[in-house]
Enzyme design. Structure first.
Site, short mmCIF file in Angstrom:
data_model
loop_
_atom_site.label_atom_id
_atom_site.label_comp_id
_atom_site.label_asym_id
_atom_site.label_seq_id
_atom_site.Cartn_x
_atom_site.Cartn_y
_atom_site.Cartn_z
N ASP A 122 0.80 -1.33 0.00
CA ASP A 122 -0.02 -0.14 0.00
C ASP A 122 0.96 1.18 -0.05
OD1 ASP A 122 -2.16 1.49 -0.01
OD2 ASP A 122 -3.22 0.75 1.64
C1 BGC Z 1 -5.11 3.14 -0.17
C2 BGC Z 1 -5.03 2.00 -1.13
C3 BGC Z 1 -5.11 2.80 -2.30
C4 BGC Z 1 -3.81 3.44 -2.53
C5 BGC Z 1 -3.59 4.14 -3.74
C6 BGC Z 1 -3.66 4.10 -0.13
O1 BGC Z 1 -3.76 5.30 0.80
O2 BGC Z 1 -5.19 2.50 1.17
O3 BGC Z 1 -6.25 1.43 -1.13
O4 BGC Z 1 -5.10 1.60 -3.39
O5 BGC Z 1 -3.79 4.32 -1.60
O6 BGC Z 1 -4.15 5.23 -4.04
#
Ligand code: BGC
Length: 747
Positions: free
Chosen positions: A290
């Protein structure tokens, strides 16, 4: 210009790429996937290899998205494997051009994005759509969002999110399927199939990404990014199955989670990322972190510095570093110091190159980049029609009391005056919900516009009354006046789009701002009131339930919000959705979910020393699986095919469902199972089947479910997943309180 075309084996491919725009069809690759990737990896420097493990976001400026200067430089050096948040064919083409024409090896980029519930046309939020219990619909939403997003140049979505969530304080409940493992697994599978289709190299599909691995949906007290602490039994039985189901369905990628699991940050957990994901489940795709999750391992305090965080992540099984640039900055040094091996780096590179191969990018890096396709699919009528259908099918009727002996809903179209009141009434942005990607606000049909279109001859007024936040009640007087002039009042209430979603946990899940007070003020006019709730999460609706005769939980439905809502309000569509998360009576009951465990002192209101609260009812306001229709259904004749079944057998359980009302309607028939005696404690009941059926007035249908020993299995004391012989009770009905029951023995 492509700089390095020295190896004969790659000439075919890269010359194809170089002329892709002139000569429309690139020359086919004559090698097998393995030969091709082996050949490519043999020519990659260590920097280029580590570069493939790097994913950067593309920021946005006023005229569109742009990369920050550092990453553009790294991109030119061939030190980036993929980008996210860049979309639109022209823009993506420009970036792909850099990778293909300006880097030494011309390796194409992956383009990812959070296509969660639509791309430019927005479908209902996932928790809303889960309420449809309609797997075909959900799969179609994923398929169409893939078409729209892929036509915009994307080839990878960071979805499905299959985190089981039992705590509505957590803002990200809006992004998942709710509290149930069985339903959540089925929905995860439907989405993977929808996004990926059966050929990832089809330019109208996206690679799926199952997230957030693991147990991100269970932070303590619902606080986003907080500590997750649960037994391995709970983890394996309730939280892991949806990830596994989505992976078994072929999901190409997995995203790690921000939280720790049992003391180890998930992004540095070899138990999760290697032992379970690879060794137990056989996952073959690649693992992306993530957003900056490797960097965050440092803040957990389990490594001394970022370099060590990168080493832990890589060795645990991470393949791609999202945005943190830890691999790009430190992994070469880690290799030189012997802290990681080249084999570990190679393994991650290979997995990412394999994904690019499967997405068809080596055969044609411009595969997803076609302006004609973009024009045809983005914001097309097909998308809008689906948004409407999905919207209607996600709306849950929570309460519909009679006023003057007639249920308030549906509203007769001969109504003369309607007052629409509340912050959602004339709102385009917030009804798209959180994670609305690049949804076009101007395309959204508001509640007000939807109602006006449905009853063109009625006078429909709008007064906001109050906003979503703050103490301002200065709009109440105008709202009261509007209400007093109307035959019927429709209160459009809820959360704004940033009050749920990521980093949007709340300690108070009542309607935010002055909305409850506004309801009381309007109720005082004595007019018939219908409350529409457009929120990302289950709210505590106790105050409304006490006063308001009709409550419709619309969720946030996206582009066609207002049309879908009007279809339900005026009876053009008979609501058929059922909540997939328990609605509590107050925040103090949380976590509250239907499949709770047996306890030694089950609730008994007459006995003091039993498991209960003494200051509030102990039931939910609305139970899991609940939702009303404009018609009524009766359940009868629950039949179990035989009194006993052998381990290798299946048993069938059937029931007759009759439409006892006056309108055709759909019912979600739900099967729950209770294991009467287990070697470890078992839940009071568990969903093990459901079917959504349409019934004309007076019509009856028999619904049959099949159960096998696998449906009855659980983790025993040795953590073996097995069914145990003994008695089982089954319940069938229209929600998780289903009382019609039967039983059988497993031999
Ligand atoms: C979120 C993810 C997301 C990623 C990219 C993160 O802050 O937890 O779910 O896919 O950002 O945008």
């Amino acid at each position: 210009m492509i700089k390095s075309l020295c190896m004969a084996s790659s000439l075919l491919v890269f010359s194809g790429i170089a002329f892709a725009q002139k000569a429309k069809t690139p020359k086919p690759i004559t090698q097998s996937e393995t030969e091709f990737i082996d050949g490519l990896m043999a020519r990659m420097t260590i920097e280029e290899k580590i570069g493939q493990l790097t994913l950067y976001t593309s920021g946005w400026d006023v005229t569109g998205p742009s990369l920050n200067p550092t990453s553009t430089e790294e991109l030119r050096e061939g030190r980036v494997g993929g980008l996210f948040n860049a979309h639109g064919v022209a823009y993506v083409r420009g970036l792909q051009d850099i990778a293909v024409k300006e880097t030494r090896l011309g390796i194409p980029l992956l383009f990812g994005y959070d296509v969660i519930h639509g791309h430019q046309t927005i479908f209902p939020t996932p928790l809303g759509e889960a309420s449809s219990w309609d797997l075909d619909l959900i799969q179609e939403s994923a398929r169409l969002s893939a078409i729209e997003a892929a036509a915009s140049g994307l080839n990878w979505t960071f979805n499905p999110m299959v985190d089981i969530a039992r705590d509505p304080r957590w803002g990200r409940v809006m992004e998942g399927s709710g509290e149930d493992t069985y339903l959540g697994s089925k929905i995860g599978v439907a989405k993977v199939i929808g996004y990926q289709g059966d050929n990832l190299a089809d330019p109208l599909t996206l690679l799926a990404c199952v997230k957030h691995f693991a147990a991100y949906g269970a932070p303590l007290a619902g606080r986003d990014y907080g500590t997750v602490d649960m037994s391995e039994r709970t983890l394996r039985e309730y939280y892991l199955p949806p990830y596994k189901a989505a992976i078994d369905a072929g999901a190409a990628t997995v995203m790690t989670s921000f939280n720790e699991v049992d003391g180890v940050p998930a992004t540095g957990s070899s138990w999760l990322l290697t032992d379970i994901l690879r060794n137990e489940w056989g996952f073959k795709g690649f693992v992306v972190t993530d957003y900056t999750a490797i960097n965050e391992i440092l803040a957990f305090g389990v490594v001394p510095d970022l370099k060590a965080a990168g080493e832990l992540a890589l060795k645990s099984g991470v393949d791609m570093d999202m945005e943190g640039s830890v691999f790009n900055r430190f992994t070469k040094q880690s290799l030189e110091e012997g802290k990681v091996t080249e084999a570990e780096i190679d393994q991650a590179v290979r997995r990412i190159l394999e994904a690019k191969w499967k997405a068809g990018l080596f055969a044609n890096p411009y595969l997803y980049l076609d302006e004609k396709r973009e024009k045809m699919h983005v914001r097309s009528q097909v998308m809008k029609d689906h948004a409407l259908n999905a919207g209607k099918r996600s709306i849950v009727l929570l309460k519909n009391e009679a006023v003057n002996d007639i249920p308030l809903l549906p509203i007769s179209k001969s109504v003369k005056t309607i007052a629409v009141i509340g912050p959602v009434g004339d709102n385009q942005l917030d009804v798209m919900g959180s994670w609305h990607a690049s949804g076009i606000e101007a395309d959204v049909v508001t509640v007000l516009a939807g109602i006006r279109k449905a009853v063109p001859n009625a006078l429909v007024t709008y007064t906001q009354g109050c906003g979503f936040e703050g103490d301002d009640t200065s709009g109440f007087a105008a709202a009261r006046t509007a209400a007093s002039k109307a035959d019927i009042v429709i209160m459009a209430l809820g959360e704004n789009y940033v009050q749920s979603g990521e980093a949007a946990s709340r300690t108070d899940i009542r309607l935010p701002g002055q909305q409850e007070a506004l309801v009381s003020a309007i109720m005082a006019t004595g007019k018939p009131v219908i409350a529409l709730i457009a929120a990302g999460r289950p709210l505590d609706l106790s105050a409304l339930d006490e006063q308001v005769p009709a409550i419709v939980n619309t969720w946030q439905l996206g582009t066609m919000h207002g049309v879908a809502v009007a279809d339900v309000l005026f009876g053009d569509y008979n609501p058929s959705a059922k909540i997939t998360m328990t609605f509590p009576r107050n925040v103090g009951q949380i976590p509250l979910f239907y499949n709770t465990k047996n306890v030694g002192r089950p609730i008994d209101l007459d006995q003091k020393y039993t498991s209960k609260y003494i200051d509030a009812p102990n039931t939910p306001l609305y139970p899991f699986g609940y939702g009303l229709s404009y018609t009524t259904f009766a359940y009868s004749d629950l039949t179990v095919s035989q009194p006993a079944m052998a381990m290798a057998d299946t048993i069938s359980v059937s029931v007759t469902v009759t439409n006892t009302g006056k309108m055709a309607g759909e019912e979600v028939v739900q099967l729950y199972v209770k294991d009467m005696v287990g070697s470890v404690t078992r839940p009071v009941r568990e969903l093990k089947g459901f079917d959504k059926i349409m019934l004309a007035p007076g019509e009856s249908k028999t619904v049959t479910f099949r159960l096998s020993a696998n449906d009855l299995a659980f983790y025993n004391q040795n953590m073996d997943f097995k069914a145990e012989p003994g008695e089982f009770e089954v319940f069938i009905g229209g929600d998780s309180n289903a009382s019609l029951s039967g039983g059988f023995e497993l031999k």
